[in-house]
Design a protein around this motif. Structure first.
Motif, PDB file in Angstrom:
ATOM      1  N   LYS A  89      -4.673 -14.315  22.979  1.00 40.33           N
ATOM      2  CA  LYS A  89      -5.380 -14.509  21.947  1.00 40.33           C
ATOM      3  C   LYS A  89      -5.752 -13.200  21.269  1.00 40.33           C
ATOM      4  N   ALA A  90      -5.996 -12.030  22.184  1.00 38.19           N
ATOM      5  CA  ALA A  90      -6.055 -10.556  21.574  1.00 38.19           C
ATOM      6  C   ALA A  90      -4.939 -10.224  20.736  1.00 38.19           C
ATOM      7  N   GLY A  91      -3.737 -10.412  21.128  1.00 37.96           N
ATOM      8  CA  GLY A  91      -2.514 -10.231  20.320  1.00 37.96           C
ATOM      9  C   GLY A  91      -2.554 -11.168  19.053  1.00 37.96           C
ATOM     10  N   MET A  92      -3.071 -12.108  19.024  1.00 33.86           N
ATOM     11  CA  MET A  92      -3.086 -12.870  17.764  1.00 33.86           C
ATOM     12  C   MET A  92      -4.259 -12.556  16.608  1.00 33.86           C
ATOM     13  N   ILE A  93      -5.251 -11.920  17.243  1.00 41.03           N
ATOM     14  CA  ILE A  93      -6.431 -11.374  16.310  1.00 41.03           C
ATOM     15  C   ILE A  93      -5.936 -10.041  15.862  1.00 41.03           C
ATOM     16  N   THR A  94      -5.137  -9.353  16.665  1.00 41.21           N
ATOM     17  CA  THR A  94      -4.567  -8.111  16.390  1.00 41.21           C
ATOM     18  C   THR A  94      -3.802  -8.188  15.375  1.00 41.21           C
ATOM     19  N   THR A  95      -2.791  -9.159  15.520  1.00 35.69           N
ATOM     20  CA  THR A  95      -1.797  -9.554  14.245  1.00 35.69           C
ATOM     21  C   THR A  95      -2.590  -9.974  12.767  1.00 35.69           C
ATOM     22  N   LEU A  96      -3.728 -10.480  13.037  1.00 38.32           N
ATOM     23  CA  LEU A  96      -4.538 -10.755  11.723  1.00 38.32           C
ATOM     24  C   LEU A  96      -4.805  -9.393  11.217  1.00 38.32           C
ATOM     25  N   GLY A  97      -5.277  -8.556  11.887  1.00 41.40           N
ATOM     26  CA  GLY A  97      -5.717  -7.087  11.328  1.00 41.40           C
ATOM     27  C   GLY A  97      -4.606  -6.646  10.892  1.00 41.40           C
ATOM     28  N   LEU A  98      -3.408  -6.264  11.460  1.00 38.84           N
ATOM     29  CA  LEU A  98      -2.179  -5.781  11.043  1.00 38.84           C
ATOM     30  C   LEU A  98      -1.793  -6.409   9.687  1.00 38.84           C
TER      31      LEU A  98
ATOM     32  N   TYR B 193      -9.416  -6.785  15.677  1.00 38.16           N
ATOM     33  CA  TYR B 193      -9.027  -7.118  14.303  1.00 38.16           C
ATOM     34  C   TYR B 193      -9.146  -5.801  13.392  1.00 38.16           C
ATOM     35  N   PHE B 194     -10.187  -5.037  13.683  1.00 36.64           N
ATOM     36  CA  PHE B 194     -10.585  -3.519  12.906  1.00 36.64           C
ATOM     37  C   PHE B 194      -9.351  -2.752  13.412  1.00 36.64           C
ATOM     38  N   ARG B 195      -8.968  -2.739  14.717  1.00 38.37           N
ATOM     39  CA  ARG B 195      -8.114  -1.779  15.120  1.00 38.37           C
ATOM     40  C   ARG B 195      -6.581  -1.972  14.627  1.00 38.37           C
ATOM     41  N   GLY B 196      -6.129  -3.362  14.325  1.00 33.41           N
ATOM     42  CA  GLY B 196      -5.142  -3.646  13.707  1.00 33.41           C
ATOM     43  C   GLY B 196      -5.219  -3.056  12.378  1.00 33.41           C
ATOM     44  N   ILE B 197      -6.306  -3.472  11.540  1.00 29.98           N
ATOM     45  CA  ILE B 197      -6.140  -3.120  10.138  1.00 29.98           C
ATOM     46  C   ILE B 197      -6.157  -1.642  10.065  1.00 29.98           C
ATOM     47  N   LEU B 198      -6.985  -0.850  10.934  1.00 29.33           N
ATOM     48  CA  LEU B 198      -6.797   0.713  10.693  1.00 29.33           C
ATOM     49  C   LEU B 198      -5.570   1.222  11.083  1.00 29.33           C
ATOM     50  N   MET B 199      -4.887   0.735  12.098  1.00 31.14           N
ATOM     51  CA  MET B 199      -3.583   1.069  12.365  1.00 31.14           C
ATOM     52  C   MET B 199      -2.438   0.856  11.242  1.00 31.14           C
ATOM     53  N   SER B 200      -2.615  -0.195  10.467  1.00 32.23           N
ATOM     54  CA  SER B 200      -1.634  -0.596   9.412  1.00 32.23           C
ATOM     55  C   SER B 200      -2.246   0.266   8.313  1.00 32.23           C
ATOM     56  N   ILE B 201      -3.308   0.415   7.830  1.00 29.56           N
ATOM     57  CA  ILE B 201      -3.478   1.265   6.510  1.00 29.56           C
ATOM     58  C   ILE B 201      -3.311   2.847   6.842  1.00 29.56           C
ATOM     59  N   THR B 202      -3.509   3.210   8.042  1.00 26.01           N
ATOM     60  CA  THR B 202      -3.441   4.676   7.969  1.00 26.01           C
ATOM     61  C   THR B 202      -1.791   5.072   8.485  1.00 26.01           C
ATOM     62  N   ASN B 203      -1.119   4.070   8.242  1.00 30.48           N
ATOM     63  CA  ASN B 203       0.350   4.351   8.359  1.00 30.48           C
ATOM     64  C   ASN B 203       0.928   4.427   6.961  1.00 30.48           C
ATOM     65  N   PRO B 204       1.159   5.602   6.336  1.00 30.22           N
ATOM     66  CA  PRO B 204       1.756   5.750   5.076  1.00 30.22           C
ATOM     67  C   PRO B 204       3.305   5.488   5.044  1.00 30.22           C
ATOM     68  N   LYS B 205       3.811   5.245   6.036  1.00 31.09           N
ATOM     69  CA  LYS B 205       5.345   5.053   5.894  1.00 31.09           C
ATOM     70  C   LYS B 205       5.270   3.287   5.807  1.00 31.09           C
ATOM     71  N   LEU B 206       4.323   2.630   5.898  1.00 30.69           N
ATOM     72  CA  LEU B 206       4.574   1.214   5.519  1.00 30.69           C
ATOM     73  C   LEU B 206       4.565   1.215   4.070  1.00 30.69           C
ATOM     74  N   SER B 207       3.901   1.885   3.250  1.00 37.15           N
ATOM     75  CA  SER B 207       3.729   1.746   1.613  1.00 37.15           C
ATOM     76  C   SER B 207       5.424   2.006   1.149  1.00 37.15           C
ATOM     77  N   ILE B 208       6.044   3.165   1.730  1.00 38.54           N
ATOM     78  CA  ILE B 208       7.385   3.517   1.514  1.00 38.54           C
ATOM     79  C   ILE B 208       8.398   2.541   1.989  1.00 38.54           C
ATOM     80  N   PHE B 209       8.048   1.853   2.991  1.00 39.82           N
ATOM     81  CA  PHE B 209       8.956   0.795   3.366  1.00 39.82           C
ATOM     82  C   PHE B 209       8.762  -0.202   2.309  1.00 39.82           C
ATOM     83  N   PHE B 210       7.800  -0.861   2.077  1.00 35.87           N
ATOM     84  CA  PHE B 210       7.533  -1.910   1.019  1.00 35.87           C
ATOM     85  C   PHE B 210       8.171  -1.464  -0.222  1.00 35.87           C
ATOM     86  N   LEU B 211       8.111  -0.122  -0.684  1.00 40.43           N
ATOM     87  CA  LEU B 211       8.950   0.286  -1.952  1.00 40.43           C
ATOM     88  C   LEU B 211      10.206   0.147  -1.742  1.00 40.43           C
TER      89      LEU B 211
END
Length: 206
Positions: A38-47, A112-130
């Motif tokens: 369950k914790a993994g699924m909530i983390t997924t929602l945050g990410l 949940y918020f840990r997942g969000i923070l991990m995602s948005i503080t990784n600038p490489k993800l923006s480059i990857f999407f581009l």
């Protein structure tokens, strides 16, 4: 509107990329093993909530580049390819590491918020999407920004499916990843091959 063929190809590629070892799915795996599925699924929602930020930036940025400057897009394309090669190099060189032991329980809200923070503080993800999304844009299929938005939603859905599957099957994955050096090495090599293939495709995209 994107064609069914493009959607199918992009969804398959997104599933494979989500399956390849990386910070996000390893993070989900860690939370699932130490805190439960369950914790993994909530983390997924945050990410995946954090991915909305990166995908929005990619939609806005790539749309402008597509419409105004072929030179700028070429430069961005080559930078994206170089970044993907960098990821591949890191994957090929990665060593297997044991996962940490169990931690103290963490509230679902914090996860949940840990997942969000991990995602948005990784600038490489923006480059990857581009680097990734433009490969599947069809010039004759309508507005670039709308296509990028569609692709972003598909990618996030694929990530949700894969990461939730990882959370639910964390026990089996623990046996193969946490205790088997060979399994970890194989998955790292597979990730490297995927990133090299994407880099080559991106570098030859017009």
């Amino acid at each position: 509107m994107l064609s069914i063929e493009t959607i199918s190809l992009f969804f398959t590629a997104s599933i494979l990329l989500s399956l390849s070892p990386g910070p996000d799915n390893i993070f989900v795996l860690m939370q699932s093993i130490t805190q439960g599925p369950k914790a993994g699924m909530i983390t997924t929602l945050g990410l995946c909530t954090g991915l909305l930020v990166h995908s929005t930036a990619a939609v806005l940025g790539v749309a402008v580049i597509f419409q105004t400057s072929e030179i700028a897009f070429t430069v961005l394309k080559l930078l994206g390819a170089a970044y993907l090669i960098y990821l591949a190099w890191g994957a090929f060189r990665a060593k297997s590491t044991a996962l940490e032991g169990a931690n103290q329980p963490v509230s679902l809200k914090k996860l949940y918020f840990r997942g969000i923070l991990m995602s948005i503080t990784n600038p490489k993800l923006s480059i990857f999407f581009l680097a990734f999304l433009p490969q599947f844009v069809e010039p004759a299929a309508g507005a670039v920004s709308l296509q990028m938005l569609q692709l972003s939603v598909i990618f996030i859905v694929a990530a949700l499916l894969v990461f939730n599957a990882i959370a639910l099957m964390s026990g089996h994955l623990r046996d193969s990843l946490a205790k088997s050096d060979k399994a970890q090495t194989f998955l790292n090599r597979m990730a490297g091959v995927i990133f090299v293939g994407l880099a080559l495709k991106l570098a030859t995209t017009r």
